[in-house]
Design a protein around this motif. Structure first.
Motif, PDB file in Angstrom:
ATOM      1  N   SER A  86     -36.052 -21.718  -0.440  1.00 49.76           N
ATOM      2  CA  SER A  86     -34.594 -21.851  -0.531  1.00 49.76           C
ATOM      3  C   SER A  86     -34.098 -21.494  -1.923  1.00 49.76           C
ATOM      4  O   SER A  86     -33.079 -20.812  -2.072  1.00 49.76           O
ATOM      5  N   GLU A  87     -34.840 -21.926  -2.934  1.00 50.43           N
ATOM      6  CA  GLU A  87     -34.459 -21.619  -4.313  1.00 50.43           C
ATOM      7  C   GLU A  87     -34.548 -20.116  -4.591  1.00 50.43           C
ATOM      8  O   GLU A  87     -33.683 -19.546  -5.249  1.00 50.43           O
ATOM      9  N   ALA A  90     -31.660 -18.391  -2.980  1.00 50.92           N
ATOM     10  CA  ALA A  90     -30.473 -18.586  -3.816  1.00 50.92           C
ATOM     11  C   ALA A  90     -30.514 -17.646  -5.017  1.00 50.92           C
ATOM     12  O   ALA A  90     -29.513 -17.005  -5.352  1.00 50.92           O
ATOM     13  N   GLN A 145     -29.526 -22.032   5.722  1.00 51.87           N
ATOM     14  CA  GLN A 145     -30.134 -21.544   4.483  1.00 51.87           C
ATOM     15  C   GLN A 145     -29.115 -20.826   3.604  1.00 51.87           C
ATOM     16  O   GLN A 145     -29.183 -20.928   2.375  1.00 51.87           O
ATOM     17  N   ALA A 149     -28.338 -22.096  -0.062  1.00 52.46           N
ATOM     18  CA  ALA A 149     -28.437 -21.190  -1.211  1.00 52.46           C
ATOM     19  C   ALA A 149     -27.134 -21.160  -2.012  1.00 52.46           C
ATOM     20  O   ALA A 149     -27.164 -21.223  -3.251  1.00 52.46           O
TER      21      ALA A 149
END
Length: 160
Positions: A86-87, A90, A145, A149
């Motif tokens: 997820s990071e 982003a 998601q 993000a």
């Protein structure tokens, strides 16, 4: 504000999928202008040949291409794509924005996936997992998601 178009092959069937999509549409409204386009899935026989599948994917691809906004950066969701945390997703969106991307278009294929040429033309091939998911669930997952993000990029607490 970021403009996001999600192009999906296939209709949402059950009410619970539509409810989940509406929830993420509401959440995402703080971060982006979201548009969802549903395209019909090509009908195939019970046991289609490779040629029948290829022809169906080509027709779906033409319909998808007609809906991609001019100048949008395309992300194709496919099992053979890159998996990102997820990071990292982003970060990818943040990098795209830093390079001037203001229009994003995410593609979700139907039961046979996406046409290979369409995937090759995408700026990013993204896989949510090596597992296969129904396109209804994939739609909810990608919206979640995307929300996660954009919340991460805004310094929000949703991810924590």
């Amino acid at each position: 504000m970021l403009s996001v178009k999600l192009i999906c092959v296939g209709k949402l069937g059950e009410k619970f999928w539509a409810d989940a999509v509406r929830e993420y549409e509401k959440r995402l409204s703080a971060y982006c202008k979201l548009e969802i386009a549903e395209l019909p899935e090509q009908r195939l026989p019970q046991t289609p040949s490779a040629g029948e599948i290829a022809a169906a994917l080509a027709k779906e691809s033409a319909a998808i291409r007609a809906k991609i906004p001019q100048g949008a950066s395309v992300i194709a969701l496919c099992v053979e794509g890159k998996t990102l945390s997820s990071e990292a997703f982003a970060d990818k969106l943040g990098t795209m924005a830093a390079h001037g991307v203001s229009r994003l278009c995410l593609l979700i294929g139907g039961s046979c996936g996406l046409d290979e040429a369409l995937k090759q033309d995408a700026a990013l091939r993204l896989s949510m997992s090596p597992m296969t998911f129904p396109h209804h669930l994939a739609r909810v997952m990608v919206l979640e998601q995307l929300y996660r993000a954009l919340n991460i990029l805004a310094g929000g607490k949703y991810h924590k």
